[in-house]
Structure formats: structure tokens, C-alpha cells
Motif scaffolding. Structure first.
Motif, PDB file in Angstrom:
ATOM      1  N   ARG A 277       9.259   2.027  19.744  1.00 40.55           N
ATOM      2  CA  ARG A 277       8.126   2.788  19.218  1.00 40.55           C
ATOM      3  C   ARG A 277       8.685   3.755  18.185  1.00 40.55           C
ATOM      4  NH1 ARG A 277       3.588   3.036  22.644  1.00 40.55           N
ATOM      5  NH2 ARG A 277       3.912   1.784  24.495  1.00 40.55           N
ATOM      6  N   GLY A 278       7.842   4.172  17.255  1.00 43.74           N
ATOM      7  CA  GLY A 278       8.299   5.150  16.292  1.00 43.74           C
ATOM      8  C   GLY A 278       7.168   5.639  15.414  1.00 43.74           C
ATOM      9  N   SER A 279       7.374   6.812  14.835  1.00 44.79           N
ATOM     10  CA  SER A 279       6.404   7.405  13.923  1.00 44.79           C
ATOM     11  C   SER A 279       7.064   7.632  12.581  1.00 44.79           C
ATOM     12  CB  SER A 279       5.898   8.745  14.457  1.00 44.79           C
ATOM     13  OG  SER A 279       5.144   8.554  15.616  1.00 44.79           O
ATOM     14  N   VAL A 280       6.257   7.540  11.547  1.00 45.74           N
ATOM     15  CA  VAL A 280       6.756   7.792  10.201  1.00 45.74           C
ATOM     16  C   VAL A 280       5.602   8.360   9.377  1.00 45.74           C
ATOM     17  CG1 VAL A 280       6.255   5.453   9.362  1.00 45.74           C
ATOM     18  CG2 VAL A 280       8.060   6.788   8.280  1.00 45.74           C
ATOM     19  N   GLU A 281       5.930   9.293   8.489  1.00 44.93           N
ATOM     20  CA  GLU A 281       4.940   9.837   7.560  1.00 44.93           C
ATOM     21  C   GLU A 281       5.222   9.249   6.191  1.00 44.93           C
ATOM     22  OE1 GLU A 281       4.881  14.111   7.762  1.00 44.93           O
ATOM     23  OE2 GLU A 281       4.294  14.095   9.872  1.00 44.93           O
ATOM     24  N   LEU A 282       4.175   8.685   5.581  1.00 48.18           N
ATOM     25  CA  LEU A 282       4.298   8.025   4.291  1.00 48.18           C
ATOM     26  C   LEU A 282       3.129   8.412   3.402  1.00 48.18           C
ATOM     27  CD1 LEU A 282       4.884   4.395   5.612  1.00 48.18           C
ATOM     28  CD2 LEU A 282       6.653   5.924   4.747  1.00 48.18           C
ATOM     29  N   SER A 283       3.279   8.173   2.127  1.00 47.63           N
ATOM     30  CA  SER A 283       2.159   8.283   1.196  1.00 47.63           C
ATOM     31  C   SER A 283       1.664   6.881   0.893  1.00 47.63           C
ATOM     32  CB  SER A 283       2.593   8.993  -0.095  1.00 47.63           C
ATOM     33  OG  SER A 283       2.925  10.334   0.185  1.00 47.63           O
ATOM     34  N   LEU A 284       0.357   6.683   1.058  1.00 46.79           N
ATOM     35  CA  LEU A 284      -0.261   5.375   0.834  1.00 46.79           C
ATOM     36  C   LEU A 284      -1.219   5.450  -0.338  1.00 46.79           C
ATOM     37  CD1 LEU A 284      -1.075   4.411   4.538  1.00 46.79           C
ATOM     38  CD2 LEU A 284       0.949   3.831   3.197  1.00 46.79           C
TER      39      LEU A 284
ATOM     40  N   LEU B  17       0.817  -1.216   0.000  1.00 47.51           N
ATOM     41  CA  LEU B  17       0.000   0.000   0.000  1.00 47.51           C
ATOM     42  C   LEU B  17       0.850   1.265   0.000  1.00 47.51           C
ATOM     43  CD1 LEU B  17      -2.492  -1.195   2.746  1.00 47.51           C
ATOM     44  CD2 LEU B  17      -2.855  -1.238   0.279  1.00 47.51           C
ATOM     45  N   VAL B  18       2.135   1.123   0.268  1.00 49.86           N
ATOM     46  CA  VAL B  18       3.059   2.264   0.346  1.00 49.86           C
ATOM     47  C   VAL B  18       3.542   2.589  -1.058  1.00 49.86           C
ATOM     48  CG1 VAL B  18       5.234   3.075   1.347  1.00 49.86           C
ATOM     49  CG2 VAL B  18       3.756   1.533   2.666  1.00 49.86           C
ATOM     50  N   ILE B  19       3.553   3.891  -1.417  1.00 44.99           N
ATOM     51  CA  ILE B  19       4.025   4.251  -2.762  1.00 44.99           C
ATOM     52  C   ILE B  19       5.508   3.912  -2.887  1.00 44.99           C
ATOM     53  CG2 ILE B  19       2.281   6.071  -3.008  1.00 44.99           C
ATOM     54  CD1 ILE B  19       4.621   8.102  -2.727  1.00 44.99           C
ATOM     55  N   ALA B  20       5.959   3.685  -4.104  1.00 40.02           N
ATOM     56  CA  ALA B  20       7.318   3.216  -4.369  1.00 40.02           C
ATOM     57  C   ALA B  20       8.381   4.138  -3.765  1.00 40.02           C
ATOM     58  CB  ALA B  20       7.535   3.079  -5.880  1.00 40.02           C
ATOM     59  N   GLU B  21       8.156   5.452  -3.824  1.00 45.57           N
ATOM     60  CA  GLU B  21       9.151   6.404  -3.318  1.00 45.57           C
ATOM     61  C   GLU B  21       9.352   6.294  -1.806  1.00 45.57           C
ATOM     62  OE1 GLU B  21       7.380   7.928  -7.091  1.00 45.57           O
ATOM     63  OE2 GLU B  21       6.526   7.206  -5.206  1.00 45.57           O
TER      64      GLU B  21
END
Length: 195
Positions: free
Chosen positions: A99-106, A77-81
Motif C-alpha cells: 500500500r502507499g500514498s503519493v501526492e501528484l499534480s494531475l 494524466l500526470v504532469i511531466a514533473e
């Protein structure tokens, strides 16, 4: 009056057990509502990155039916980039029990892309019986769009101030000088650091 063999006596233990069962059922229903209809998506991934559980909000955010997400690889579901960043983050959480946070484009089912914040925790870190990663999924598209618009307006303002023939200065609420343009520096006769 009941004959001695047919008399029903009040059993305080069965009454207490019944109340406990009712309280347990109410608690389970409350938990179900909180989990399923939360304003954020909740997912549990296996150590291999497969979706083991997802609430209704998470499925809606991803634009798919829950049944079509279970046992599927979340990384798909995560974009290739963003895929390498997601993989590094997932491994960090699973291997280091952090624990951790990440911002992604889905990518949703209809191919639209949205920005998401994923707050992840290893289920091993909270002594869960099932290893994997628990994720809170939040759509941050509006925030990202607002940040981009703010950046664009700042860039436009900087461009205007750099090319104007008028002196410009910016002060804070206590009238301290925060910024000036080059025209103002020429007009004032001071160096930028002096101002």
C-alpha cells in the motif's frame, strides 16, 4: 374451494428465496450508490497502468467522461514533473504488493492542473481475482493552497522580524520562550541558547 389439482400451496422455500433476492438487490443498489457517488474518486488500474474502472466522482475530478478514461493510461494524466515519481510509486505498489500514498499534480481535460492525493493498494494484496492497483483519488488543491499561503506568511513574518529594530519574543501558552529575534538577544544580553 379449488379442485384438488388446482390448489396453490404456500411454498416457504420460494418465499425465502424471493426475500433473499430482494435483500441482494438492495445491497447491490447501496453498494452502487456508495461507489458511484462517494466524495472521492475510485479507480482500478490494470498491471499495465490502464484505467479499468473509475467511478463518477473520479471522472468528474479528472474533467472527463468515464468512457473517455477507460482503457487509457493513467500516467498520461500526470504532469511531466511528477511522472517519474508516479512511475516509481506504481511499480512499488504492483511489484511489492504494498500500500502507499503519493501526492501528484494531475491535468484535467481542460488543461487545468490540480493537486491530488492517491492512496494505492495492489489488488493482489487483497486476494482479488483481477490483478492491478486500486486507487482512492482526493483533490487536495485547497489544502496545498493553504499550506503555500501559510508558508508565505511565515516567510514574510520572519523577514519582518529579521529587519525590525524592535526586540521580539514568542512564548507558548505556559509563557515559555519559544523564539526571539536578534534585536531581543542584543537587548537582553543573553545568548539565544540561554534564552
Amino acid at each position: 374451494m379449488d379442485p384438488p389439482g388446482n390448489r396453490k400451496e404456500h411454498d416457504p422455500q420460494s418465499s425465502g428465496a424471493s426475500e433473499a433476492q430482494m435483500a441482494l438487490a438492495e445491497s447491490r443498489d447501496r453498494y452502487f450508490d456508495l461507489y458511484e457517488f462517494a466524495p472521492v474518486g475510485y479507480l482500478t488500474l490494470t498491471p499495465d497502468g490502464l484505467i479499468a474502472e473509475i467511478n463518477l466522482t473520479g471522472a468528474k475530478l479528472l474533467g472527463r467522461e468515464r468512457e473517455n478514461l477507460l482503457n487509457k493510461r493513467f500516467g498520461a494524466l500526470v504532469i511531466a514533473e511528477d511522472l517519474n515519481r508516479w512511475t516509481r510509486h506504481f511499480l512499488s505498489v504492483t511489484e511489492d504488493n504494498e500500500r502507499g500514498s503519493v501526492e501528484l499534480s494531475l491535468r484535467r481535460y481542460d488543461e487545468t492542473i490540480f493537486s491530488a492525493q492517491l492512496d494505492c493498494v495492489s489488488s493482489s494484496a487483497d486476494d482479488s481475482s483481477s490483478p492491478g492497483v486500486r486507487i482512492t483519488l482526493i483533490d487536495i488543491s485547497e489544502r496545498k493552497e493553504a499550506e503555500a499561503a501559510l508558508f508565505d506568511s511565515h516567510e514574510t513574518l520572519c523577514s519582518i522580524l529579521a529587519t525590525t529594530r524592535d526586540g521580539y519574543w514568542h512564548v507558548d501558552a505556559e509563557y515559555r520562550l519559544i523564539d526571539v529575534n536578534s534585536v531581543y538577544i542584543q537587548q537582553s544580553g543573553y545568548l539565544r541558547k540561554e534564552l
